[in-house]
Design a protein around this motif. Structure first.
Motif, PDB file in Angstrom:
ATOM      1  N   GLY A   1       0.819  -1.206   0.000  1.00 13.29           N
ATOM      2  CA  GLY A   1       0.000   0.000   0.000  1.00 13.29           C
ATOM      3  C   GLY A   1       0.852   1.254   0.000  1.00 13.29           C
TER       4      GLY A   1
ATOM      5  N   TYR B   1      -0.366   4.311   0.418  1.00 11.44           N
ATOM      6  CA  TYR B   1      -1.026   5.353   1.215  1.00 11.44           C
ATOM      7  C   TYR B   1      -0.252   5.613   2.517  1.00 11.44           C
ATOM      8  CZ  TYR B   1      -2.850   0.700   2.283  1.00 11.44           C
ATOM      9  OH  TYR B   1      -2.951  -0.647   2.514  1.00 11.44           O
TER      10      TYR B   1
ATOM     11  N   LYS C   1       0.627   5.569   6.292  1.00 10.63           N
ATOM     12  CA  LYS C   1       0.389   4.497   7.261  1.00 10.63           C
ATOM     13  C   LYS C   1       0.859   4.890   8.656  1.00 10.63           C
ATOM     14  CE  LYS C   1       1.467   1.043   3.771  1.00 10.63           C
ATOM     15  NZ  LYS C   1       2.656   0.332   3.340  1.00 10.63           N
TER      16      LYS C   1
ATOM     17  N   ASP D   1      -6.336  -2.970   4.548  1.00 13.06           N
ATOM     18  CA  ASP D   1      -6.493  -1.765   5.375  1.00 13.06           C
ATOM     19  C   ASP D   1      -5.593  -1.854   6.599  1.00 13.06           C
ATOM     20  OD1 ASP D   1      -8.563  -0.481   3.827  1.00 13.06           O
ATOM     21  OD2 ASP D   1      -9.891  -2.083   4.508  1.00 13.06           O
TER      22      ASP D   1
ATOM     23  N   ARG E   1      -3.698   1.872   7.219  1.00 11.80           N
ATOM     24  CA  ARG E   1      -4.053   3.214   6.759  1.00 11.80           C
ATOM     25  C   ARG E   1      -4.086   4.170   7.940  1.00 11.80           C
ATOM     26  NH1 ARG E   1      -6.177   3.222   1.566  1.00 11.80           N
ATOM     27  NH2 ARG E   1      -6.599   1.128   0.737  1.00 11.80           N
TER      28      ARG E   1
END
Length: 446
Positions: A114, A116, A118, A285, A305
């Protein structure tokens, strides 16, 4: 630094006299509720070898259940822990914090799938991290229900026992369990194929079966999280059919449900990628890690996330020992070793060696119903000849005879009929092949 000859050597029967004596002391001193796989007591371990108190050297195909992934007493880890223990052993990160905890969190945020933003939080055990992942998901979604899957293993605390599928020995007699836990059918290609060939190969179809049950019996409006092992551990090293995990991931995204990947056993190069969910491009997630994170020191983590990880109120997460500085030092050295020594690629090489050998054994013996897994996480499911009926007795006998010949193997599976292999990535091809040859000889004799 531990130096240990990397060869199998039996100087006594297994167990030897020193181990027998220690077994007597164990029975007198330790709760009988704590079981042992082998009544053999370790004196030293390094690479792919465990040496017992009688001087027997055993081939390690278990890695302390996927913990010593980079090899026992790995040099960088030993050095890092020795340096840290001389500085300080504990202050509690929640009282006077320290850099090592932050550095581990930064690495986890970098390494996990991921792109994004974190955050991470550190704990002690896999069970504790799973429990905290559920807390975080509930805090973020303001929903309560959680779905786990058939054959799942998530731990031994009250909540994680509820998530775990198998009764004996993990749950029986220990209830009542935490509420609002539900179960859905997993994609289990070997067993699904006995019912419907499409289910065995079409992961999206298998996911549709699971999601229909989730929709009807729980409802997305009530569901905080789905938790799943990308490759199941204790449940039998079950690798879902391609498409199963992506379909679940997509459904979670569409329905405000947190997708939790339990990578306690699969994480940190074990499966030939840094994390098993990378194989199908899954970006969870939340991802739960432990076991291989710190080469044997107790450490676990939840990473995910930022908006989800930041949902709990201040001081809602923590624990006295969570992110202990010694364990953090070990984790930093473990990650460095994986990256500098190319151990992700080494896991792929181990898969090639193991699947080649086990595949040839399967071709000659119809009691090997299935060979599966990825990287250095491989299993064989044993069945009665000419059938698909599980044969737990054969597995029990085979593993006992392997132990007697100095090869450490582990069993698993809902039906107790799976032999699992979790060799350290530091093991040589020669030791690995020798261990498998011993098993092949025993299976032929049986």
């Amino acid at each position: 630094m531990t130096t240990l000859e990397q060869s199998r050597k039996l100087v006594t029967e297994i167990p030897g006299p020193g181990s027998v004596e220690l077994s007597k002391r164990r029975v007198a001193a330790v709760s009988h509720g704590v079981g042992v796989t082998m009544p053999v007591y370790t004196a030293r371990a390094a690479g792919g070898i465990i040496e017992d108190v009688d001087g027997n050297r055993l081939i390690d195909l278990g890695s302390g259940i996927a913990v010593t992934t980079i090899g026992n007493a790995s040099p960088r880890v030993v050095e890092a822990v020795q340096a840290q223990v001389a500085d300080f052993t504990h202050t509690c990160f929640m009282v006077t914090p320290y850099e090592e905890y932050i550095a581990v969190a930064e690495h986890l945020n970098r390494l996990t799938p991921g792109s994004y933003e974190k955050r991470s939080a550190l704990f002690n055990s896999g069970s504790e991290a799973v429990e905290n992942a559920v807390k975080i998901a509930r805090s973020y979604t303001r929903k309560t229900a959680v779905v786990a899957f058939d054959h799942a293993y998530h731990g031994r605390t009250n909540l994680t026992m509820a998530l775990t599928a198998k009764s004996m020995p993990y749950k029986s007699g220990f209830g009542p369990f935490a509420p609002e836990i539900y179960r859905a059918p997993l994609s289990y290609p070997f067993r699904d194929g006995l019912i419907d060939k499409e289910w065995a190969t079409d992961g999206e179809l298998a996911a549709e079966r699971a999601l229909n049950i989730i929709d009807k019996q729980i409802g997305a409006a009530n569901l905080a999280a789905i938790i799943i092992e990308p490759i199941q551990g204790e449940g039998g090293f079950i690798v879902p059919a391609p498409g199963f995990l992506p379909a679940l991931r997509a459904w979670c995204s569409d329905n405000n449900v947190v997708f939790i990947a339990d990578e306690v056993q699969t994480g940190f190069a074990r499966t030939g990628t840094m994390f098993a969910c990378e194989d199908e491009g899954i970006e969870p997630d939340l991802i739960v890690t432990a076991k291989g994170i710190a080469d044997g020191l107790p450490l676990s983590a939840v990473t995910g996330r930022a908006e989800i990880m930041d949902a709990p109120h201040v001081s809602g997460l923590g624990g006295t020992y969570g992110g202990n500085p010694l364990a953090c030092a070990a984790a930093l050295a473990t990650i460095e070793t994986i990256e500098l020594d190319g151990l992700v690629d080494r896991a792929k090489q181990i898969e090639t060696v193991m699947k080649d050998k086990l595949g040839r054994m399967q071709a000659d013996d119809d009691r090997i119903g299935d060979v599966r897994g990825r990287g250095a996480m491989i299993a064989v499911e044993l069945v009665k000849s000419g059938t698909a009926e599980p044969d737990p007795e054969l597995v029990k006998t085979l593993s006992a005879k392997a132990h007697a010949q100095g090869v450490v193997v582990l069993t698993c599976g809902t039906y107790g009929n799976v032999l699992r292999f979790l060799p350290p990535l530091a093991i040589s091809d020669e030791l690995l092949t020798e261990g498998l040859d011993v098993l092949a000889e025993i299976l032929a004799e049986l």
